[in-house]
Design a protein around this motif. Sequence first.
Motif, PDB file in Angstrom:
ATOM      1  N   SER A  99      -4.326  11.063  27.375  1.00 34.21           N
ATOM      2  CA  SER A  99      -4.615  10.027  28.371  1.00 34.21           C
ATOM      3  C   SER A  99      -5.487   8.934  27.771  1.00 34.21           C
ATOM      4  N   LYS A 100      -6.490   9.330  26.999  1.00 34.58           N
ATOM      5  CA  LYS A 100      -7.355   8.333  26.347  1.00 34.58           C
ATOM      6  C   LYS A 100      -6.564   7.492  25.351  1.00 34.58           C
ATOM      7  N   GLN A 101      -5.676   8.134  24.621  1.00 30.78           N
ATOM      8  CA  GLN A 101      -4.849   7.399  23.665  1.00 30.78           C
ATOM      9  C   GLN A 101      -3.924   6.425  24.393  1.00 30.78           C
ATOM     10  N   ALA A 102      -3.349   6.863  25.489  1.00 32.87           N
ATOM     11  CA  ALA A 102      -2.451   5.992  26.262  1.00 32.87           C
ATOM     12  C   ALA A 102      -3.223   4.806  26.826  1.00 32.87           C
ATOM     13  N   PHE A 103      -4.445   5.028  27.287  1.00 30.02           N
ATOM     14  CA  PHE A 103      -5.266   3.926  27.786  1.00 30.02           C
ATOM     15  C   PHE A 103      -5.616   2.963  26.655  1.00 30.02           C
ATOM     16  N   SER A 104      -5.872   3.502  25.479  1.00 22.70           N
ATOM     17  CA  SER A 104      -6.144   2.665  24.313  1.00 22.70           C
ATOM     18  C   SER A 104      -4.916   1.818  23.957  1.00 22.70           C
ATOM     19  N   ASP A 105      -3.726   2.398  24.068  1.00 23.31           N
ATOM     20  CA  ASP A 105      -2.491   1.649  23.814  1.00 23.31           C
ATOM     21  C   ASP A 105      -2.351   0.481  24.786  1.00 23.31           C
ATOM     22  N   ILE A 106      -2.707   0.703  26.039  1.00 31.94           N
ATOM     23  CA  ILE A 106      -2.669  -0.385  27.028  1.00 31.94           C
ATOM     24  C   ILE A 106      -3.647  -1.479  26.626  1.00 31.94           C
ATOM     25  N   ASN A 107      -4.834  -1.090  26.183  1.00 36.47           N
ATOM     26  CA  ASN A 107      -5.830  -2.084  25.778  1.00 36.47           C
ATOM     27  C   ASN A 107      -5.342  -2.952  24.615  1.00 36.47           C
ATOM     28  N   VAL A 108      -4.604  -2.359  23.695  1.00 39.99           N
ATOM     29  CA  VAL A 108      -4.041  -3.131  22.583  1.00 39.99           C
ATOM     30  C   VAL A 108      -3.075  -4.189  23.127  1.00 39.99           C
ATOM     31  N   GLN A 109      -2.198  -3.791  24.040  1.00 42.86           N
ATOM     32  CA  GLN A 109      -1.237  -4.736  24.616  1.00 42.86           C
ATOM     33  C   GLN A 109      -1.946  -5.798  25.449  1.00 42.86           C
ATOM     34  N   LEU A 110      -2.974  -5.402  26.192  1.00 43.57           N
ATOM     35  CA  LEU A 110      -3.705  -6.369  27.011  1.00 43.57           C
ATOM     36  C   LEU A 110      -4.428  -7.382  26.136  1.00 43.57           C
ATOM     37  N   LYS A 111      -4.978  -6.939  25.012  1.00 39.65           N
ATOM     38  CA  LYS A 111      -5.641  -7.884  24.100  1.00 39.65           C
ATOM     39  C   LYS A 111      -4.642  -8.888  23.562  1.00 39.65           C
ATOM     40  N   GLN A 112      -3.461  -8.424  23.219  1.00 37.77           N
ATOM     41  CA  GLN A 112      -2.426  -9.333  22.736  1.00 37.77           C
ATOM     42  C   GLN A 112      -2.069 -10.344  23.831  1.00 37.77           C
ATOM     43  N   ARG A 113      -1.970  -9.872  25.060  1.00 41.88           N
ATOM     44  CA  ARG A 113      -1.684 -10.756  26.193  1.00 41.88           C
ATOM     45  C   ARG A 113      -2.803 -11.777  26.365  1.00 41.88           C
ATOM     46  N   HIS A 114      -4.047 -11.308  26.300  1.00 42.29           N
ATOM     47  CA  HIS A 114      -5.194 -12.193  26.471  1.00 42.29           C
ATOM     48  C   HIS A 114      -5.252 -13.239  25.363  1.00 42.29           C
ATOM     49  N   VAL A 170     -13.206  -8.795  30.381  1.00 41.92           N
ATOM     50  CA  VAL A 170     -14.452  -8.026  30.528  1.00 41.92           C
ATOM     51  C   VAL A 170     -14.307  -6.796  31.415  1.00 41.92           C
ATOM     52  N   ALA A 171     -13.185  -6.632  32.090  1.00 45.53           N
ATOM     53  CA  ALA A 171     -12.986  -5.466  32.964  1.00 45.53           C
ATOM     54  C   ALA A 171     -12.914  -4.202  32.120  1.00 45.53           C
ATOM     55  N   SER A 172     -13.479  -3.115  32.663  1.00 43.94           N
ATOM     56  CA  SER A 172     -13.415  -1.848  31.928  1.00 43.94           C
ATOM     57  C   SER A 172     -13.017  -0.726  32.877  1.00 43.94           C
ATOM     58  N   GLY A 173     -12.288   0.218  32.335  1.00 48.89           N
ATOM     59  CA  GLY A 173     -11.802   1.336  33.141  1.00 48.89           C
ATOM     60  C   GLY A 173     -10.471   0.994  33.770  1.00 48.89           C
ATOM     61  N   PRO A 174      -9.635   1.989  33.972  1.00 46.42           N
ATOM     62  CA  PRO A 174      -8.293   1.745  34.500  1.00 46.42           C
ATOM     63  C   PRO A 174      -8.266   1.028  35.847  1.00 46.42           C
ATOM     64  N   ALA A 211       5.481  -0.522  30.130  1.00 43.02           N
ATOM     65  CA  ALA A 211       5.869   0.772  29.567  1.00 43.02           C
ATOM     66  C   ALA A 211       4.631   1.612  29.244  1.00 43.02           C
ATOM     67  N   ALA A 212       3.609   0.980  28.682  1.00 42.73           N
ATOM     68  CA  ALA A 212       2.379   1.709  28.346  1.00 42.73           C
ATOM     69  C   ALA A 212       1.678   2.192  29.615  1.00 42.73           C
ATOM     70  N   ARG A 213       1.712   1.379  30.665  1.00 43.49           N
ATOM     71  CA  ARG A 213       1.084   1.787  31.930  1.00 43.49           C
ATOM     72  C   ARG A 213       1.813   2.983  32.537  1.00 43.49           C
ATOM     73  N   ARG A 214       3.140   2.969  32.482  1.00 43.66           N
ATOM     74  CA  ARG A 214       3.903   4.115  32.987  1.00 43.66           C
ATOM     75  C   ARG A 214       3.566   5.381  32.201  1.00 43.66           C
ATOM     76  N   PHE A 215       3.480   5.254  30.871  1.00 41.63           N
ATOM     77  CA  PHE A 215       3.147   6.412  30.039  1.00 41.63           C
ATOM     78  C   PHE A 215       1.755   6.924  30.384  1.00 41.63           C
ATOM     79  N   LEU A 216       0.780   6.013  30.505  1.00 41.46           N
ATOM     80  CA  LEU A 216      -0.581   6.426  30.854  1.00 41.46           C
ATOM     81  C   LEU A 216      -0.597   7.132  32.204  1.00 41.46           C
ATOM     82  N   ASN A 217       0.025   6.544  33.204  1.00 44.90           N
ATOM     83  CA  ASN A 217       0.005   7.144  34.540  1.00 44.90           C
ATOM     84  C   ASN A 217       0.688   8.502  34.564  1.00 44.90           C
TER      85      ASN A 217
END
Length: 186
Positions: free
Chosen positions: A31-46, A79-83, A132-138
Amino acid sequence: MAFLVFLGLVALVGFWLVGVYNGLVNLRQRSKQAFSDINVQLKQRHDLIPNLVETVKGYATHEKTTLEDVIKARNAAVVASGPAAQGAAEGALTGALSRLIALSEAYPDLKANQNFQQLQNELSDVENKISAARRFLNNTVAEYNATREGFPGFLIAQRFGFDPLDYFNLDEAEQKAVEAPPKVQF
């Protein structure tokens, strides 16, 4: 002889409990790894958003409010943190981005701009990866939470601090904003 049977049962129960504990640890780490994967994609988006805003800014100088909304939403999402907090911030950002993309319909030169098209395609690709990353995390969080709440997981979870994990979801209001068609006003 009875003592050996008793020791065998104790060992068996011990191995079983260790297996359940290790399973909870494994699911929590996934779960932590999946959340980290989302953060990578969100940083790219940002990172894409300022380039997109700058491209639009040259064409849509009187659309200042829309551009400011996108930047504010992006900064809040960074700056948001946590799912839960990130889900809410990303929902607001997605709504602001959809309004920004809708501006291209009002500006044919912008819509034809190759840089804008490339940025829009990259953003679309990142959005698909985030989804896709959000679905995997959830899915991983659901599996972890179900294991921790089921028997015998709840016995071990309570004793060893396996707290429930949050899903990465958009709030209902933000989900409606994302799904609603953008309004273009002149």
